[in-house]
Write a protein that holds these residues in place. Structure first.
Motif, PDB file in Angstrom:
ATOM      1  N   ASN A  32       1.064   5.202  -1.065  1.00 52.10           N
ATOM      2  CA  ASN A  32       0.151   5.669  -0.020  1.00 52.10           C
ATOM      3  C   ASN A  32      -0.105   4.629   1.066  1.00 52.10           C
ATOM      4  OD1 ASN A  32       0.045   7.650  -1.961  1.00 52.10           O
ATOM      5  ND2 ASN A  32      -2.129   7.462  -2.390  1.00 52.10           N
ATOM      6  N   ILE A  33      -0.073   3.350   0.720  1.00 50.07           N
ATOM      7  CA  ILE A  33      -0.347   2.323   1.727  1.00 50.07           C
ATOM      8  C   ILE A  33       0.731   2.279   2.807  1.00 50.07           C
ATOM      9  CG2 ILE A  33      -1.719   0.891   0.171  1.00 50.07           C
ATOM     10  CD1 ILE A  33       0.698  -0.963  -0.119  1.00 50.07           C
ATOM     11  N   ASP A  34       1.838   3.009   2.601  1.00 53.43           N
ATOM     12  CA  ASP A  34       2.930   3.002   3.571  1.00 53.43           C
ATOM     13  C   ASP A  34       2.778   4.053   4.670  1.00 53.43           C
ATOM     14  OD1 ASP A  34       4.140   1.019   2.005  1.00 53.43           O
ATOM     15  OD2 ASP A  34       5.240   2.486   0.816  1.00 53.43           O
ATOM     16  N   TRP A  35       1.872   5.005   4.495  1.00 54.15           N
ATOM     17  CA  TRP A  35       1.801   6.107   5.460  1.00 54.15           C
ATOM     18  C   TRP A  35       1.309   5.648   6.832  1.00 54.15           C
ATOM     19  CZ3 TRP A  35      -1.411   9.830   1.859  1.00 54.15           C
ATOM     20  CH2 TRP A  35      -0.661  10.119   0.718  1.00 54.15           C
ATOM     21  N   GLY A  36       0.196   4.907   6.873  1.00 55.81           N
ATOM     22  CA  GLY A  36      -0.310   4.423   8.159  1.00 55.81           C
ATOM     23  C   GLY A  36       0.692   3.540   8.880  1.00 55.81           C
ATOM     24  N   PRO A  37       1.288   2.544   8.197  1.00 61.32           N
ATOM     25  CA  PRO A  37       2.324   1.743   8.848  1.00 61.32           C
ATOM     26  C   PRO A  37       3.502   2.557   9.363  1.00 61.32           C
ATOM     27  CG  PRO A  37       1.523   0.578   6.923  1.00 61.32           C
ATOM     28  CD  PRO A  37       0.860   1.945   6.913  1.00 61.32           C
ATOM     29  N   THR A  38       3.852   3.633   8.678  1.00 58.09           N
ATOM     30  CA  THR A  38       4.936   4.508   9.140  1.00 58.09           C
ATOM     31  C   THR A  38       4.602   5.098  10.504  1.00 58.09           C
ATOM     32  OG1 THR A  38       5.572   5.076   6.879  1.00 58.09           O
ATOM     33  CG2 THR A  38       6.254   6.599   8.618  1.00 58.09           C
ATOM     34  N   LEU A  39       3.367   5.547  10.657  1.00 61.50           N
ATOM     35  CA  LEU A  39       2.964   6.174  11.917  1.00 61.50           C
ATOM     36  C   LEU A  39       2.813   5.144  13.028  1.00 61.50           C
ATOM     37  CD1 LEU A  39       0.546   8.687  10.248  1.00 61.50           C
ATOM     38  CD2 LEU A  39       2.535   9.326  11.630  1.00 61.50           C
ATOM     39  N   LEU A  40       2.294   3.970  12.709  1.00 60.36           N
ATOM     40  CA  LEU A  40       2.214   2.919  13.725  1.00 60.36           C
ATOM     41  C   LEU A  40       3.596   2.558  14.237  1.00 60.36           C
ATOM     42  CD1 LEU A  40      -0.510   0.498  12.284  1.00 60.36           C
ATOM     43  CD2 LEU A  40      -0.764   2.134  14.146  1.00 60.36           C
ATOM     44  N   GLU A  41       4.533   2.355  13.322  1.00 65.99           N
ATOM     45  CA  GLU A  41       5.883   1.987  13.733  1.00 65.99           C
ATOM     46  C   GLU A  41       6.504   3.081  14.598  1.00 65.99           C
ATOM     47  OE1 GLU A  41      10.046   0.978  11.473  1.00 65.99           O
ATOM     48  OE2 GLU A  41       9.162   2.972  11.433  1.00 65.99           O
ATOM     49  N   PHE A  42       6.294   4.330  14.227  1.00 72.14           N
ATOM     50  CA  PHE A  42       6.896   5.440  14.973  1.00 72.14           C
ATOM     51  C   PHE A  42       6.453   5.437  16.432  1.00 72.14           C
ATOM     52  CE2 PHE A  42       6.730   9.951  16.343  1.00 72.14           C
ATOM     53  CZ  PHE A  42       8.081  10.237  16.285  1.00 72.14           C
ATOM     54  N   PHE A  43       5.182   5.090  16.660  1.00 69.67           N
ATOM     55  CA  PHE A  43       4.663   5.067  18.029  1.00 69.67           C
ATOM     56  C   PHE A  43       4.803   3.685  18.678  1.00 69.67           C
ATOM     57  CE2 PHE A  43       2.462   8.853  16.384  1.00 69.67           C
ATOM     58  CZ  PHE A  43       2.739   9.748  17.405  1.00 69.67           C
ATOM     59  N   GLY A  44       5.555   2.795  18.048  1.00 72.62           N
ATOM     60  CA  GLY A  44       5.830   1.499  18.650  1.00 72.62           C
ATOM     61  C   GLY A  44       4.683   0.522  18.612  1.00 72.62           C
ATOM     62  N   VAL A  45       3.790   0.675  17.633  1.00 70.09           N
ATOM     63  CA  VAL A  45       2.622  -0.201  17.521  1.00 70.09           C
ATOM     64  C   VAL A  45       2.824  -1.144  16.338  1.00 70.09           C
ATOM     65  CG1 VAL A  45       0.136  -0.288  17.122  1.00 70.09           C
ATOM     66  CG2 VAL A  45       1.116   1.548  18.512  1.00 70.09           C
ATOM     67  N   PRO A  46       2.653  -2.458  16.537  1.00 69.18           N
ATOM     68  CA  PRO A  46       2.848  -3.399  15.424  1.00 69.18           C
ATOM     69  C   PRO A  46       1.786  -3.223  14.346  1.00 69.18           C
ATOM     70  CG  PRO A  46       1.973  -4.533  17.345  1.00 69.18           C
ATOM     71  CD  PRO A  46       2.311  -3.146  17.800  1.00 69.18           C
ATOM     72  N   LEU A  47       2.167  -3.515  13.113  1.00 65.23           N
ATOM     73  CA  LEU A  47       1.222  -3.480  12.008  1.00 65.23           C
ATOM     74  C   LEU A  47       0.235  -4.631  12.152  1.00 65.23           C
ATOM     75  CD1 LEU A  47       3.570  -1.686  11.039  1.00 65.23           C
ATOM     76  CD2 LEU A  47       3.215  -2.611   8.740  1.00 65.23           C
ATOM     77  N   THR A  48      -0.972  -4.443  11.623  1.00 68.73           N
ATOM     78  CA  THR A  48      -1.963  -5.507  11.656  1.00 68.73           C
ATOM     79  C   THR A  48      -1.647  -6.558  10.598  1.00 68.73           C
ATOM     80  OG1 THR A  48      -3.504  -4.566  10.043  1.00 68.73           O
ATOM     81  CG2 THR A  48      -3.676  -3.785  12.332  1.00 68.73           C
ATOM     82  N   ARG A  49      -2.264  -7.712  10.726  1.00 67.06           N
ATOM     83  CA  ARG A  49      -2.047  -8.810   9.779  1.00 67.06           C
ATOM     84  C   ARG A  49      -2.428  -8.413   8.359  1.00 67.06           C
ATOM     85  NH1 ARG A  49      -4.931 -12.672   7.189  1.00 67.06           N
ATOM     86  NH2 ARG A  49      -6.888 -11.791   7.968  1.00 67.06           N
ATOM     87  N   ASP A  50      -3.443  -7.564   8.226  1.00 65.52           N
ATOM     88  CA  ASP A  50      -3.959  -7.236   6.898  1.00 65.52           C
ATOM     89  C   ASP A  50      -3.196  -6.116   6.207  1.00 65.52           C
ATOM     90  OD1 ASP A  50      -5.993  -9.140   7.126  1.00 65.52           O
ATOM     91  OD2 ASP A  50      -7.322  -7.734   8.153  1.00 65.52           O
ATOM     92  N   MET A  51      -2.333  -5.432   6.913  1.00 69.78           N
ATOM     93  CA  MET A  51      -1.609  -4.318   6.304  1.00 69.78           C
ATOM     94  C   MET A  51      -0.524  -4.824   5.363  1.00 69.78           C
ATOM     95  SD  MET A  51      -1.295  -1.464   9.323  1.00 69.78           S
ATOM     96  CE  MET A  51      -2.747  -0.488   9.760  1.00 69.78           C
ATOM     97  N   GLN A  52      -0.426  -4.202   4.199  1.00 72.39           N
ATOM     98  CA  GLN A  52       0.582  -4.558   3.206  1.00 72.39           C
ATOM     99  C   GLN A  52       1.602  -3.451   2.992  1.00 72.39           C
ATOM    100  OE1 GLN A  52      -2.033  -5.553  -0.059  1.00 72.39           O
ATOM    101  NE2 GLN A  52      -2.114  -7.703   0.539  1.00 72.39           N
TER     102      GLN A  52
END
Length: 487
Positions: free
Chosen positions: A319-339
């Motif tokens: 589940n922790i991968d869903w938000g990063p998937t959407l950020l990457e899709f829209f060209g937004v870098p992941l935050t430092r705290d995201m794993q």
């Protein structure tokens, strides 16, 4: 670019044909698998509902530091990040009533706009002073949710009035209204097929069977005490609601076809966790070990830039991968705290992305899997101490923490993800997971997890993985003590 996420609650992978089920009527899930990449090693992270949603928003585990609760002031919520860094419009449609309780009320407001439909489970929706008519039931429940659910059912005799139908209608309206617009994210989320399994007769008719017992569509959270006939009946009731979910999933797929959205629209179909329907002689999901029926979830992804369909992915994801998937899709870098790791990386990589993942519930087993083996580490003492909640938002599911809970509160120094903020340290309730002990399974040799292993060397390797991931998550030191582990 646009993205759509369709999220169900308590959707069992072993009830879907893409994962081997041959009796549940769900043709649109089969159709979905033909159009997307299906993940074979998708796991929960933090259990249950709102802990999962905090992970979805923040891209990191929740369960080692706190139980059910809202987003924290220091949390990175991906819809807000999308808006600030990419100007992406986000819209939530949901009937998941925990969003508008004390313990979840900070999630829906992170979207640009949101709509809700009322009436699921014990949602305090319609006001009725007179007692509702409740038939004789197997395993009736006590308290307000049980009574309120039967009040709510009285206002939903037509399918179009059920919360799921209204939720998907709002989602489809957003898709049509914004079909010619760019740079948006739509989150369609329904509480179904979460219990109780209330649906219309034509879905039940898909599963004819002889049953003359009391009404039974809401399994209790305990060991199975019901007859085999009652257990089978409630499985059919669950299947009927899954068939309803399949119908409304099909409406999303139909509209994507009609509007030619596959060329530029990401589609993610997921669930927060599964549910035991009598397997392992248990019902439900939070009071027992998280066997695969709960922990291993269905997950489907269509990514237009990759354009792979009808394929399977064996990578370990959660589940922790869903938000990063959407950020990457829209060209937004992941935050430092995201794993979390974008799911697109899992689809395109020719090597494993991670060695193992954690999953669990606050105060319960801390579980680790490397994809083949699953190790469940139990509390070493019956009292399940020491155990604390770390939060700046002291609310449980439906209410704030009691005054008595807060009177002994300390302030703890910041964790590595709290952005320098000290947090409240509140003594937490224990739970009864100690009685199950530690469990180790080989999923290749024992996919049903019926025969726990006794292998000292293998257990030591899994403990090493577990401890490493706990350290990476900056787990509180007492979590190691509670589990009898060396930091």
């Amino acid at each position: 670019m646009r993205a759509i996420m369709v999220m169900f609650d308590s959707l069992n992978r072993h009830m879907l044909s893409p994962y081997g089920c041959d009796w549940v009527h769900a043709p649109n899930f089969h159709r979905l698998a033909e159009r997307t990449v299906a993940f074979d090693n998708s796991y929960v992270g933090s259990m249950p509902c709102m802990p999962c949603r905090r992970e979805f928003h923040t891209g990191r585990y929740n369960f080692l530091h706190r139980s059910w609760g809202p987003l924290e002031p220091f949390d990175d919520a991906f819809p807000e990040i999308l808006a600030k860094q990419a100007g992406t419009y986000s819209h939530l449609v949901s009937d998941h009533y925990h969003y508008w309780e004390d313990g979840g009320a900070t999630y829906h407001t992170r979207y640009s706009s949101w709509e809700i439909s009322r009436g699921q489970e014990g949602d305090p929706w319609k006001g009725q002073v007179a007692s509702p008519e409740i038939p004789e039931c197997v395993a009736p429940r006590d308290g307000k949710p049980w009574r309120q659910d039967w009040v709510n059912r009285g206002y939903m005799q037509d399918e179009t009035l059920q919360p799921q139908a209204r939720t998907f209608a709002m989602g489809l309206e957003f898709m049509r209204t914004n079909a010619c617009e760019d740079n948006w994210f739509l989150h369609i989320e329904t509480f179904d097929p979460h219990e109780p399994y209330f649906t219309q007769q034509h879905y039940k008719d898909l599963y004819p069977h002889d049953y003359a017992g009391p009404h039974f569509d809401w399994p209790p959270y305990r060991e199975v005490q019901e007859s085999p006939e009652q257990v089978q009946h409630v499985r059919y009731e669950n299947a009927a609601l899954i068939s309803m979910c399949d119908t409304y999933l099909g409406k999303v797929l139909d509209l994507m076809d009609e509007l030619d959205m596959w060329k530029d629209t990401l589609l993610l179909v997921c669930t927060d966790h599964g549910f035991l329907l009598g397997e392992h002689d248990w019902w439900a999901k939070v009071v027992q070990p998280f066997w695969n029926e709960i922990a291993r979830t269905p997950l489907f992804l269509w990514a237009p830039r990759i354009a792979r369909s009808g394929e399977r992915c064996q990578a370990l994801v959660q589940n922790i991968d869903w938000g990063p998937t959407l950020l990457e899709f829209f060209g937004v870098p992941l935050t430092r705290d995201m794993q979390g790791i974008p799911l697109t990386a899992a689809v395109t990589a020719d090597h494993p992305l991670r060695e193992a993942v954690l999953f669990g519930i606050h105060g319960g087993h801390v579980n680790v899997t490397d994809g083949r083996y699953v190790y469940m580490r139990a509390p070493v003492e019956l009292a399940n101490r020491p155990l604390y909640e770390y939060t700046l938002m002291p609310t449980h599911m439906r209410h704030s923490f009691a005054v008595e809970e807060l009177q002994e509160t300390e302030m703890a120094p910041p964790f590595d993800f709290t952005k320098g903020c000290p947090v409240m340290k509140i003594a937490a309730r224990g739970g009864a997971w100690h009685r199950f002990g530690n469990l180790l399974y080989d999923q290749e040799a024992d996919p049903g997890q019926q025969h726990p292993l006794s292998d000292i060397a293998l257990e030591a390797r899994m403990i090493e993985l577990l401890v490493s991931l706990m350290r990476k998550n900056d787990a509180p030191l007492e979590q190691f003590e509670r589990l009898g582990l060396e930091f």
